[in-house]
Design a protein around this motif. Structure first.
Motif, short mmCIF file in Angstrom:
data_model
loop_
_atom_site.label_atom_id
_atom_site.label_comp_id
_atom_site.label_asym_id
_atom_site.label_seq_id
_atom_site.Cartn_x
_atom_site.Cartn_y
_atom_site.Cartn_z
N LEU A 1 0.86 -1.17 0.00
CA LEU A 1 0.00 0.00 0.00
C LEU A 1 0.90 1.23 0.00
CD1 LEU A 1 -2.98 0.99 0.27
CD2 LEU A 1 -2.60 1.04 2.75
N THR A 2 0.79 2.07 -1.03
CA THR A 2 1.66 3.24 -1.13
C THR A 2 0.94 4.54 -0.80
OG1 THR A 2 1.17 3.41 -3.50
CG2 THR A 2 3.13 2.13 -2.85
N ARG A 3 -0.39 4.48 -0.67
CA ARG A 3 -1.14 5.66 -0.25
C ARG A 3 -2.19 5.25 0.76
NH1 ARG A 3 -2.81 8.61 -5.93
NH2 ARG A 3 -0.74 8.63 -6.90
N ALA A 4 -2.24 5.93 1.87
CA ALA A 4 -3.24 5.66 2.90
C ALA A 4 -3.39 6.90 3.76
CB ALA A 4 -2.85 4.45 3.74
N LYS A 5 -4.49 6.96 4.50
CA LYS A 5 -4.77 8.13 5.33
C LYS A 5 -4.31 7.97 6.77
CE LYS A 5 -8.82 9.50 2.67
NZ LYS A 5 -10.26 9.75 2.69
N THR A 6 -4.03 6.73 7.18
CA THR A 6 -3.65 6.49 8.57
C THR A 6 -2.45 5.58 8.65
OG1 THR A 6 -5.07 4.54 8.81
CG2 THR A 6 -6.07 6.69 9.29
N GLU A 7 -1.72 5.70 9.74
CA GLU A 7 -0.56 4.83 9.97
C GLU A 7 -1.01 3.38 10.14
OE1 GLU A 7 3.48 4.71 12.71
OE2 GLU A 7 1.80 5.99 13.30
N SER A 8 -2.16 3.19 10.76
CA SER A 8 -2.64 1.82 10.99
C SER A 8 -2.96 1.12 9.67
CB SER A 8 -3.87 1.83 11.89
OG SER A 8 -4.93 2.57 11.31
N ALA A 9 -3.45 1.87 8.68
CA ALA A 9 -3.74 1.27 7.38
C ALA A 9 -2.47 0.79 6.70
CB ALA A 9 -4.46 2.28 6.49
N TYR A 10 -1.42 1.60 6.78
CA TYR A 10 -0.12 1.18 6.23
C TYR A 10 0.39 -0.06 6.96
CZ TYR A 10 0.82 5.38 3.38
OH TYR A 10 0.79 6.36 2.43
N ASN A 11 0.32 -0.03 8.28
CA ASN A 11 0.86 -1.15 9.06
C ASN A 11 0.11 -2.45 8.79
OD1 ASN A 11 2.79 0.48 10.20
ND2 ASN A 11 1.67 0.82 12.11
N PHE A 12 -1.20 -2.35 8.61
CA PHE A 12 -1.97 -3.55 8.33
C PHE A 12 -1.58 -4.16 6.99
CE2 PHE A 12 -5.65 -5.60 6.30
CZ PHE A 12 -5.88 -6.62 7.21
N SER A 13 -1.61 -3.33 5.94
CA SER A 13 -1.36 -3.85 4.59
C SER A 13 0.10 -4.22 4.37
CB SER A 13 -1.79 -2.82 3.55
OG SER A 13 -3.19 -2.66 3.54
N ASN A 14 1.01 -3.38 4.82
CA ASN A 14 2.42 -3.58 4.49
C ASN A 14 3.20 -4.42 5.50
OD1 ASN A 14 1.91 -1.99 2.30
ND2 ASN A 14 2.83 -0.15 3.14
N ALA A 15 2.74 -4.45 6.73
CA ALA A 15 3.49 -5.19 7.75
C ALA A 15 2.75 -6.46 8.20
CB ALA A 15 3.77 -4.29 8.95
#
Length: 326
Positions: A78-92
């Motif tokens: 995920l290269t675009r998201a509105k929240t840190e949690s969204a990045y962490n869920f998809s990418n980590a």
């Protein structure tokens, strides 16, 4: 028997080129995509498309075993998201799920496409090396670092991590905006400070990732670039040469850009879409030094980039023109 390879993020920019590189090496390619992803540009006569739900670890393990998949290149991100949690869920978190499933399925090699953003920019004026203390600036970079740390916690996983710097090439859409601007005769810069930047052509990344599948190396991390350092005008200069355009340079005050970015965040706050420019992205765009060392990948992986920015941009612009992207 062909070796069976799963490529996640197969419907994306890098995924497409990974598929091309893997087919050239005679892998039996399984293109892992989400149910909502468009696959119209994938040749289903050459690859097998499978829909993955990486939130289901057991289900993913069963798919790997069912198809006899023994190699994975995990490029979904995920290269675009509105929240840190969204990045962490998809990418980590989803990376960890796939890695656990891969380990349980006794995968022979797991290549993870991370990012130089996981380390952050140089803080000492020297190109960033793999053993630098991580200092990611963005939520995206932090999520990639978290994913890397998750992989370290799975000792039975035979992984290699690649950290590309800014990747460009045919089918890329974000840096395409800069190429379009140059074609219109305009270069836009933030402030007037000096910058050191690095880039890598997508085919070089894809070729190396596929090469890593046969490597006996495990548990190592590699920065990936073309081995050169460019100033802030390097990308536009290459685009100008490739397009044959002359431009004027516009310098935008950093303060103004921050105001615009904050406004974009508010404007999109109730939208399902994420703006190209936001406050998190400004941190990345304005960092002074994104140079990176590729000595380790050259020495241990035999990495020899075939493209510099000028030759890569010439091929990229040619593709954009042929496909009417510019």
């Amino acid at each position: 028997m062909k070796k069976k390879l799963l490529i996640t993020g197969a419907s994306g920019f890098l995924g497409y080129h990974l598929i091309e590189a893997a087919l050239l090496k005679n892998y039996d390619v399984y293109a892992g995509v989400r149910g909502s992803s468009s696959t119209v540009h994938l040749d289903t006569n050459k690859v097998t498309v499978i829909h993955l739900d990486l939130s289901d670890t057991d289900g993913t393990k069963n798919i790997l075993k069912q198809h006899g998949i023994k190699y994975i290149i995990h490029a979904a991100a995920l290269t675009r998201a509105k929240t840190e949690s969204a990045y962490n869920f998809s990418n980590a978190l989803l990376t960890r799920n796939l890695a656990v499933a891969a380990a349980d399925a006794q995968i022979e090699k797991f290549v993870f496409i991370s990012s130089l953003a996981a380390l952050g920019p140089s803080v000492n004026g020297e190109p960033v090396k793999e053993d630098a203390v991580p200092n990611p600036l963005t939520w995206y970079g932090k999520s990639k670092l978290l994913a890397e740390n998750y992989l370290r916690e799975i000792p039975q996983l035979p992984f290699i991590v690649l950290r590309p710097t800014a990747v460009y090439g045919p089918r890329e859409k974000d840096l395409l905006l800069l190429v379009k601007s140059v074609k219109r005769g305009i270069e836009v810069y933030i402030g007037n400070g000096k910058q050191k930047l690095s880039f890598v052509y997508v085919k070089d990344v894809a070729d190396l990732a596929v090469k890593c599948l046969e490597s006996k190396i495990k548990g190592e991390f590699y920065n990936i670039g073309d081995g050169r350092v460019y100033d802030r005008y390097g990308f536009a200069n290459a685009a100008k040469k490739a397009t044959g355009k002359k431009t004027i340079r516009l310098q935008l005050p950093l303060g103004l850009l921050k105001i615009v970015a904050a406004g974009m965040d508010k404007l999109y706050s109730r939208s399902s879409k994420t703006p190209v420019l936001n406050e998190d992205k400004v941190k990345e765009l304005t960092a002074a030094d994104w140079s990176c060392s590729i000595l380790k990948s050259q020495h241990e992986l035999g990495f020899r980039p075939a493209y510099d920015l000028e030759s890569g941009m010439a091929e990229t612009v040619s593709w954009y023109k042929q496909n009417r992207w510019i």
